[in-house]
Design a protein around this motif. Structure first.
Motif, PDB file in Angstrom:
ATOM      1  N   TYR A  91      38.423  44.907  38.069  1.00 28.67           N
ATOM      2  CA  TYR A  91      37.806  44.161  37.614  1.00 28.67           C
ATOM      3  C   TYR A  91      36.523  44.631  37.214  1.00 28.67           C
ATOM      4  CZ  TYR A  91      33.754  40.091  38.394  1.00 28.67           C
ATOM      5  OH  TYR A  91      33.254  39.659  38.405  1.00 28.67           O
ATOM      6  N   LEU A 100      38.269  38.026  34.567  1.00 29.26           N
ATOM      7  CA  LEU A 100      37.353  37.688  35.851  1.00 29.26           C
ATOM      8  C   LEU A 100      37.317  36.446  36.321  1.00 29.26           C
ATOM      9  CD1 LEU A 100      34.981  39.477  33.667  1.00 29.26           C
ATOM     10  CD2 LEU A 100      36.460  40.852  34.901  1.00 29.26           C
ATOM     11  N   ARG A 101      37.488  35.647  35.603  1.00 32.04           N
ATOM     12  CA  ARG A 101      37.463  34.114  36.880  1.00 32.04           C
ATOM     13  C   ARG A 101      38.211  34.463  37.886  1.00 32.04           C
ATOM     14  NH1 ARG A 101      38.985  29.489  37.838  1.00 32.04           N
ATOM     15  NH2 ARG A 101      40.518  29.990  36.287  1.00 32.04           N
ATOM     16  N   ASN A 104      38.012  36.931  40.920  1.00 31.68           N
ATOM     17  CA  ASN A 104      37.009  36.695  41.382  1.00 31.68           C
ATOM     18  C   ASN A 104      37.035  35.836  42.382  1.00 31.68           C
ATOM     19  OD1 ASN A 104      33.711  37.238  42.305  1.00 31.68           O
ATOM     20  ND2 ASN A 104      33.504  34.212  41.339  1.00 31.68           N
ATOM     21  N   LYS A 105      37.779  34.485  41.951  1.00 28.88           N
ATOM     22  CA  LYS A 105      38.566  33.736  42.536  1.00 28.88           C
ATOM     23  C   LYS A 105      39.205  33.910  44.020  1.00 28.88           C
ATOM     24  CE  LYS A 105      41.045  28.978  42.853  1.00 28.88           C
ATOM     25  NZ  LYS A 105      41.534  27.891  42.217  1.00 28.88           N
ATOM     26  N   THR A 108      37.207  35.729  46.337  1.00 27.05           N
ATOM     27  CA  THR A 108      35.802  35.338  47.335  1.00 27.05           C
ATOM     28  C   THR A 108      36.798  33.937  48.249  1.00 27.05           C
ATOM     29  OG1 THR A 108      35.317  34.273  45.811  1.00 27.05           O
ATOM     30  CG2 THR A 108      34.114  36.136  45.577  1.00 27.05           C
TER      31      THR A 108
END
Length: 112
Positions: A91, A100-101, A104-105, A108
């Protein structure tokens, strides 16, 4: 209240830190094997991996090339079925918005 989570092998030292939000942030230290560029230094975060109880771990690098190399070597150390599941992701700003999406998913969300 001090909390700790054992994600490292027994020979590594866990540092207990009080935080205002329990179960949010844990700090741990371990001895580097050879150099920071040695992929074996990061194996403690993966051995053994248990998807049900594996905490999410962030490893920060100040070098994108080293980050990619360690991610690739760490992924290669996983079993073939786990290698396909994007357990280890890079990342940084040089990656596509879609990557990146997804990263991140994966980090998180509970099912990530």
């Amino acid at each position: 209240m001090c909390s700790s989570l054992s994600i490292l092998r027994p020979r590594y030292k866990t540092q207990r830190v009080s935080v205002n939000r329990p179960n949010t942030i844990y700090y741990a230290t371990h001895q580097v094997v050879g150099s920071l560029g040695d992929a074996q230094s990061y194996q403690c975060f993966l051995d053994p991996i248990n998807r049900a109880s594996q905490p999410r771990v962030l490893v920060f690098f100040d070098n994108k090339k080293l980050c990619r190399r360690i991610a690739k070597a760490s992924t290669a150390s996983l079993s073939p079925d786990l290698q396909k599941k994007n357990i280890i992701m890079t990342y940084h700003g040089g990656l596509s918005p879609e990557h990146l999406r997804l990263a991140n998913k994966a980090f998180t969300e509970p099912d990530g």
